[in-house]
Design a protein around this motif. Structure first.
Motif, PDB file in Angstrom:
ATOM      1  N   GLU A  83       0.817  -1.219   0.000  1.00 49.43           N
ATOM      2  CA  GLU A  83       0.000   0.000   0.000  1.00 49.43           C
ATOM      3  C   GLU A  83       0.849   1.268   0.000  1.00 49.43           C
ATOM      4  O   GLU A  83       0.473   2.259  -0.623  1.00 49.43           O
ATOM      5  CB  GLU A  83      -0.955  -0.010   1.192  1.00 49.43           C
ATOM      6  CG  GLU A  83      -1.975  -1.130   1.138  1.00 49.43           C
ATOM      7  CD  GLU A  83      -2.765  -1.137  -0.154  1.00 49.43           C
ATOM      8  OE1 GLU A  83      -3.414  -0.132  -0.471  1.00 49.43           O
ATOM      9  OE2 GLU A  83      -2.729  -2.155  -0.866  1.00 49.43           O
ATOM     10  N   ALA A  84       1.970   1.251   0.691  1.00 45.60           N
ATOM     11  CA  ALA A  84       2.833   2.438   0.690  1.00 45.60           C
ATOM     12  C   ALA A  84       3.430   2.663  -0.699  1.00 45.60           C
ATOM     13  O   ALA A  84       3.549   3.806  -1.147  1.00 45.60           O
ATOM     14  CB  ALA A  84       3.931   2.293   1.735  1.00 45.60           C
ATOM     15  N   LYS A  85       3.792   1.578  -1.393  1.00 43.06           N
ATOM     16  CA  LYS A  85       4.285   1.727  -2.774  1.00 43.06           C
ATOM     17  C   LYS A  85       3.198   2.289  -3.674  1.00 43.06           C
ATOM     18  O   LYS A  85       3.457   3.174  -4.498  1.00 43.06           O
ATOM     19  CB  LYS A  85       4.747   0.372  -3.331  1.00 43.06           C
ATOM     20  CG  LYS A  85       6.157   0.028  -2.997  1.00 43.06           C
ATOM     21  CD  LYS A  85       6.683  -1.121  -3.817  1.00 43.06           C
ATOM     22  CE  LYS A  85       5.959  -2.402  -3.540  1.00 43.06           C
ATOM     23  NZ  LYS A  85       6.614  -3.581  -4.102  1.00 43.06           N
ATOM     24  N   GLU A  86       1.994   1.782  -3.535  1.00 42.28           N
ATOM     25  CA  GLU A  86       0.878   2.267  -4.354  1.00 42.28           C
ATOM     26  C   GLU A  86       0.598   3.743  -4.082  1.00 42.28           C
ATOM     27  O   GLU A  86       0.421   4.539  -5.004  1.00 42.28           O
ATOM     28  CB  GLU A  86      -0.366   1.422  -4.080  1.00 42.28           C
ATOM     29  CG  GLU A  86      -1.548   1.772  -4.931  1.00 42.28           C
ATOM     30  CD  GLU A  86      -1.378   1.414  -6.402  1.00 42.28           C
ATOM     31  OE1 GLU A  86      -2.113   1.986  -7.222  1.00 42.28           O
ATOM     32  OE2 GLU A  86      -0.520   0.580  -6.732  1.00 42.28           O
ATOM     33  N   ALA A  87       0.568   4.116  -2.804  1.00 43.14           N
ATOM     34  CA  ALA A  87       0.330   5.519  -2.450  1.00 43.14           C
ATOM     35  C   ALA A  87       1.464   6.408  -2.945  1.00 43.14           C
ATOM     36  O   ALA A  87       1.222   7.509  -3.460  1.00 43.14           O
ATOM     37  CB  ALA A  87       0.177   5.652  -0.933  1.00 43.14           C
TER      38      ALA A  87
END
Length: 157
Positions: A83-87
């Motif tokens: 999720e941090a990569k996506e954000a």
């Protein structure tokens, strides 16, 4: 001079009281004053969800919260890493959008004697879209679900 520690080092009777001890602060048996590095403990499921959701919510401010969360927690939680990569990818896409709008608006403002500068208002639409999608990502990650932004250049794989 009956005290052996008080005698000069050149004297054959002198004994160093610290002989055989590692330097101050160094752990015995290691070459480092800080000891052996250890891996950070994995995140619990609740913490993994929390940091993953914060990565999305931090996107309201800029790309830095997502970047910091990804760098710190990427090896500690699967959901947080994803999720941090996506954000972060979405926030980088927004920054590219901001720069593109500003450059085009500036060029059109010069060519049209200021009228094209009104396009700078599109940055507000981009910001609103970023806030809405970040909140949606926050809510999905809080429930432990993966969220994929509808528009994002995926530079970080």
């Amino acid at each position: 001079m009956s005290d052996p520690q008080a005698q000069p080092p050149g004297d054959s009777n002198y004994r160093d009281p610290n002989a055989g001890q590692p330097p101050y602060g160094q752990q015995p048996g290691t070459g480092s004053p800080y000891g052996t590095p250890t891996a950070a403990a994995p995140l619990s499921e609740a913490d993994d969800r929390q940091w993953a959701s914060f990565a999305h919510l931090g996107g309201i401010l800029s790309f830095l919260p997502s970047l910091i969360i990804w760098l710190v927690f990427k090896d500690r939680g699967r959901l947080t890493n994803t999720e941090a990569k996506e954000a972060l990818n979405f926030q980088i896409t927004l920054v590219i959008g901001y720069v593109a709008i500003n450059v085009v608006s500036f060029i059109l403002a010069i060519v049209t004697f200021g009228i094209g500068g009104l396009l700078i208002g599109l940055t507000w639409l981009l910001w609103v879209a970023g806030v809405i999608f970040s909140i949606i990502g926050f809510l999905k990650a809080k429930d432990g679900q993966n969220y994929r932004y509808p528009v994002a250049i995926r530079l970080i794989k």
